[in-house]
Design an enzyme around this catalytic site. Structure first.
Site, PDB file in Angstrom:
ATOM      1  N   ASN A 104      -8.018 -21.308 -22.830  1.00 28.64           N
ATOM      2  CA  ASN A 104      -8.369 -21.287 -24.262  1.00 28.64           C
ATOM      3  C   ASN A 104      -9.484 -22.248 -24.627  1.00 28.64           C
ATOM      4  OD1 ASN A 104      -6.535 -19.299 -24.496  1.00 28.64           O
ATOM      5  ND2 ASN A 104      -4.970 -20.505 -25.559  1.00 28.64           N
TER       6      ASN A 104
ATOM      7  N   ARG B 239      -2.255 -10.765 -36.112  1.00 21.03           N
ATOM      8  CA  ARG B 239      -3.471 -11.461 -35.639  1.00 21.03           C
ATOM      9  C   ARG B 239      -4.705 -11.073 -36.470  1.00 21.03           C
ATOM     10  NH1 ARG B 239      -2.399 -13.106 -30.397  1.00 21.03           N
ATOM     11  NH2 ARG B 239      -3.896 -14.755 -30.747  1.00 21.03           N
TER      12      ARG B 239
ATOM     13  N   ARG C 293      -2.998 -13.003 -17.015  1.00 19.47           N
ATOM     14  CA  ARG C 293      -4.030 -13.342 -18.013  1.00 19.47           C
ATOM     15  C   ARG C 293      -4.114 -14.849 -18.233  1.00 19.47           C
ATOM     16  NH1 ARG C 293      -3.725 -10.068 -23.398  1.00 19.47           N
ATOM     17  NH2 ARG C 293      -5.450 -11.510 -23.655  1.00 19.47           N
TER      18      ARG C 293
HETATM   19  C1  EPZ Z   1      -5.365 -19.224 -30.425  1.00 24.54           C
HETATM   20  O1  EPZ Z   1      -5.205 -17.918 -30.956  1.00 24.54           O
HETATM   21  C2  EPZ Z   1      -4.946 -19.137 -28.970  1.00 24.54           C
HETATM   22  N1  EPZ Z   1      -5.835 -18.202 -28.264  1.00 24.54           N
HETATM   23  C3  EPZ Z   1      -3.489 -18.664 -28.886  1.00 24.54           C
HETATM   24  O2  EPZ Z   1      -3.119 -18.680 -27.515  1.00 24.54           O
HETATM   25  C4  EPZ Z   1      -2.614 -19.664 -29.651  1.00 24.54           C
HETATM   26  O3  EPZ Z   1      -1.281 -19.208 -29.628  1.00 24.54           O
HETATM   27  C5  EPZ Z   1      -3.113 -19.787 -31.103  1.00 24.54           C
HETATM   28  O4  EPZ Z   1      -4.516 -20.153 -31.115  1.00 24.54           O
HETATM   29  C6  EPZ Z   1      -2.341 -20.827 -31.895  1.00 24.54           C
HETATM   30  O5  EPZ Z   1      -2.459 -22.062 -31.275  1.00 24.54           O
HETATM   31  C7  EPZ Z   1      -7.060 -18.637 -27.888  1.00 24.54           C
HETATM   32  O6  EPZ Z   1      -7.447 -19.775 -28.142  1.00 24.54           O
HETATM   33  C8  EPZ Z   1      -7.912 -17.649 -27.149  1.00 24.54           C
HETATM   34  P1  EPZ Z   1      -4.960 -18.716 -34.814  1.00 24.54           P
HETATM   35  P2  EPZ Z   1      -5.841 -17.584 -32.408  1.00 24.54           P
HETATM   36  O7  EPZ Z   1      -6.170 -18.074 -35.401  1.00 24.54           O
HETATM   37  O8  EPZ Z   1      -7.047 -18.406 -32.646  1.00 24.54           O
HETATM   38  C9  EPZ Z   1      -3.454 -16.722 -38.790  1.00 24.54           C
HETATM   39  C10 EPZ Z   1      -2.190 -17.845 -25.553  1.00 24.54           C
HETATM   40  O9  EPZ Z   1      -1.009 -17.657 -25.281  1.00 24.54           O
HETATM   41  N2  EPZ Z   1      -4.834 -16.243 -38.968  1.00 24.54           N
HETATM   42  O10 EPZ Z   1      -4.944 -20.197 -34.652  1.00 24.54           O
HETATM   43  O11 EPZ Z   1      -5.969 -16.101 -32.515  1.00 24.54           O
HETATM   44  C11 EPZ Z   1      -2.735 -16.037 -37.640  1.00 24.54           C
HETATM   45  O12 EPZ Z   1      -2.139 -14.825 -38.085  1.00 24.54           O
HETATM   46  C12 EPZ Z   1      -2.735 -17.437 -26.906  1.00 24.54           C
HETATM   47  O13 EPZ Z   1      -3.028 -18.396 -24.793  1.00 24.54           O
HETATM   48  C13 EPZ Z   1      -5.198 -15.617 -40.152  1.00 24.54           C
HETATM   49  O14 EPZ Z   1      -4.380 -15.445 -41.053  1.00 24.54           O
HETATM   50  O15 EPZ Z   1      -4.693 -18.060 -33.378  1.00 24.54           O
HETATM   51  C14 EPZ Z   1      -1.696 -17.050 -37.234  1.00 24.54           C
HETATM   52  O16 EPZ Z   1      -0.553 -16.918 -38.061  1.00 24.54           O
HETATM   53  C15 EPZ Z   1      -1.702 -16.656 -27.691  1.00 24.54           C
HETATM   54  N3  EPZ Z   1      -6.486 -15.187 -40.308  1.00 24.54           N
HETATM   55  C16 EPZ Z   1      -2.358 -18.396 -37.553  1.00 24.54           C
HETATM   56  O17 EPZ Z   1      -3.471 -18.097 -38.389  1.00 24.54           O
HETATM   57  C17 EPZ Z   1      -7.439 -15.371 -39.340  1.00 24.54           C
HETATM   58  O18 EPZ Z   1      -8.615 -14.990 -39.552  1.00 24.54           O
HETATM   59  C18 EPZ Z   1      -2.876 -19.128 -36.330  1.00 24.54           C
HETATM   60  O19 EPZ Z   1      -3.674 -18.215 -35.605  1.00 24.54           O
HETATM   61  C19 EPZ Z   1      -7.055 -16.010 -38.142  1.00 24.54           C
HETATM   62  C20 EPZ Z   1      -5.755 -16.438 -37.983  1.00 24.54           C
END
Ligand code: EPZ
Length: 421
Positions: free
Chosen positions: A23, A122, A400
């Site tokens: 990540n 997501r 992955r």
């Molecule tokens: C990153 O995902 C990681 N992936 C995830 O790891 C990790 O679980 C997550 O951050 C939380 O720490 C990578 O870095 C590639 P978020 P990301 O945007 O960025 C909401 C793994 O197992 N949200 O921080 O997609 C969303 O629904 C993966 O390696 C919005 O509402 O997660 C969630 O509830 C799984 N609108 C919260 O924010 C947006 O535009 C946090 O999601 C974006 C997100």
């Protein structure tokens, strides 16, 4: 589809090396698009998601050169198309990370809208709104995000994230690096992987301050130049192997890691009865043969307990002494592993975003199915302590995020083998 067969009962004992952080590697690879010359990125983990990102670059006309140490050299000047196609994006949501850099560097981008996944809807609304705040015109049609920078390029903006988003922060940070003027990102994600990306941008000549805090200030520059960078260690892989030793009552020393980037996890492991010692780039966990004690935890953005370690701690609580409550506050559907663990005899009750886990002395091996990356890791952990054999199907999820998982666990004494499916 490959499967894993694990025979439980072995008390793990040994040392392993931790790979580069998936990540951190994914946003850093995306950020290479910003450079106006070749960039070399080292310590990349050998994972399917990394090859997917490199395949995506290939489809855009960029031919990454991979050297013998698996470092990748990327020269974005050979890019031919500014489209990230659905058939690749649907296999890896993190492809959205090319959106910001492409609009900032080339003025436009078409990126397939990533769908949801097993753990939640997501959405990417914050990625889109952040770029619009910088003057981009964005339409979502035909399943694609079509973005166009304004005349003269993106403008620096003041943007407040109404939800903490890791890749949202990363996308807007990358776009801001080449925007005209100053950008201030508020309620930004503080994850170490965001800091690693910021350090990479700075290595290419970007002006970024405050990464790792909730307010990041970026002064756009005209161009970003070549650089060589080494990706940080993977804190979730680190935590996963520490839990593997904890559930089996064993001992593991993880090397090439950093104890300062997973303090919330180390605290919970100590609470579970683990004896933990650390050095600059290593962590040793020893259970001295003891069964772990159940812990209560609540996931939240960094530096609080990471959602990516939630499933692994459900496995720990499933065989621990006592009862532990696990609250998932980040994703709306991240308990899929619970229903597979029920098949192994785990006593877990899910109520909304809370899982109440009553530890049992042992679990029973059973055929189970991986549903998402960290869920599949938790099934491996449960299988390590279950009586008999556990067959885990759909382990492409594991590939992955965990480099050579069976080899690393075999080095620790686990009875695990891959069965080509
Ligand atoms: C990153 O995902 C990681 N992936 C995830 O790891 C990790 O679980 C997550 O951050 C939380 O720490 C990578 O870095 C590639 P978020 P990301 O945007 O960025 C909401 C793994 O197992 N949200 O921080 O997609 C969303 O629904 C993966 O390696 C919005 O509402 O997660 C969630 O509830 C799984 N609108 C919260 O924010 C947006 O535009 C946090 O999601 C974006 C997100």
């Amino acid at each position: 589809m490959d499967k894993l067969i694990i025979t439980g009962g072995a008390r793990l004992d040994g040392e392993i090396r931790i790979s580069g952080a998936k990540n951190a590697a994914l946003p850093i690879l995306a950020a290479t698009l910003l450079a106006d010359g070749p960039v070399t990125v080292g310590n990349l983990p050998h994972l399917h998601d990394i090859t997917t990102m490199i395949e995506l670059f290939g489809r855009m006309g960029i031919e990454p050169v991979i050297d013998e140490k698996l470092a990748v050299e990327i020269d974005p000047r050979t890019i031919k198309t500014l489209v990230a196609p659905y058939e690749l994006v649907k296999t890896m949501r993190a492809s959205i990370l090319v959106l910001g850099p492409m609009v900032a560097r080339f003025g436009k981008a078409e990126v397939a809208l990533p769908g949801g996944c097993a753990i939640g809807s997501r959405p990417v609304d914050l990625h889109i709104r952040g770029l619009e705040a910088m003057g981009a015109t964005i339409e979502v049609e035909g399943g694609y995000i079509k973005a166009q920078a304004p005349e003269g390029g993106l403008r620096g903006a003041h943007f407040f994230f109404d939800t903490v988003s890791v890749t949202g922060t990363e996308n807007i940070m990358m776009a801001a690096a080449l925007a005209r003027g100053r950008s201030v990102l508020q309620n930004a994600a503080r994850e170490p992987e965001v800091v690693d990306l910021a350090n990479f941008l700075i290595a290419m000549g970007a002006k970024v301050q405050g990464a790792g805090t909730d307010t990041i200030v970026i002064d756009g520059v005209e161009r970003l130049s070549s650089a060589t960078y080494r990706v940080m260690p993977d804190r979730i892989e680190t935590g996963t192997y520490l839990v593997a030793a904890a559930v089996t009552g064993g001992r593991v020393k993880v090397k090439d890691t950093d104890p300062t980037i997973l303090e919330a996890v180390l605290e919970k492991l100590k609470e579970a009865g683990a004896d933990i010692t650390t050095g600059e780039d290593w962590i040793e966990l020893n259970m001295h043969g003891k069964r772990p004690k159940a812990v209560n935890l609540r996931t939240a953005p960094y530096p609080a307990f990471p959602t990516d370690m939630q499933a692994q701690f459900i496995s720990l609580n499933a065989i621990a002494e006592g009862t532990g409550a696990v609250i998932e506050t980040i994703f709306e559907n991240r308990f899929m592993h619970v229903y597979e663990m029920h098949r192994m005899g785990a006593q877990i009750q899910v109520e909304g975003n809370t899982a109440i886990v009553t530890g049992t002395k042992t679990l029973k091996g059973a055929p189970v199915m991986a549903t998402d990356l960290r869920a599949s890791a938790s099934l491996v952990l449960s299988a390590l302590v279950a009586e008999g054999d556990t067959l885990i199907d759909r382990i492409y999820h594991i590939d992955r995020g965990y480099e050579c998982i069976e080899e690393k666990l075999q080095m620790l004494g686990a009875k695990i083998r891959r069965v080509p499916g």
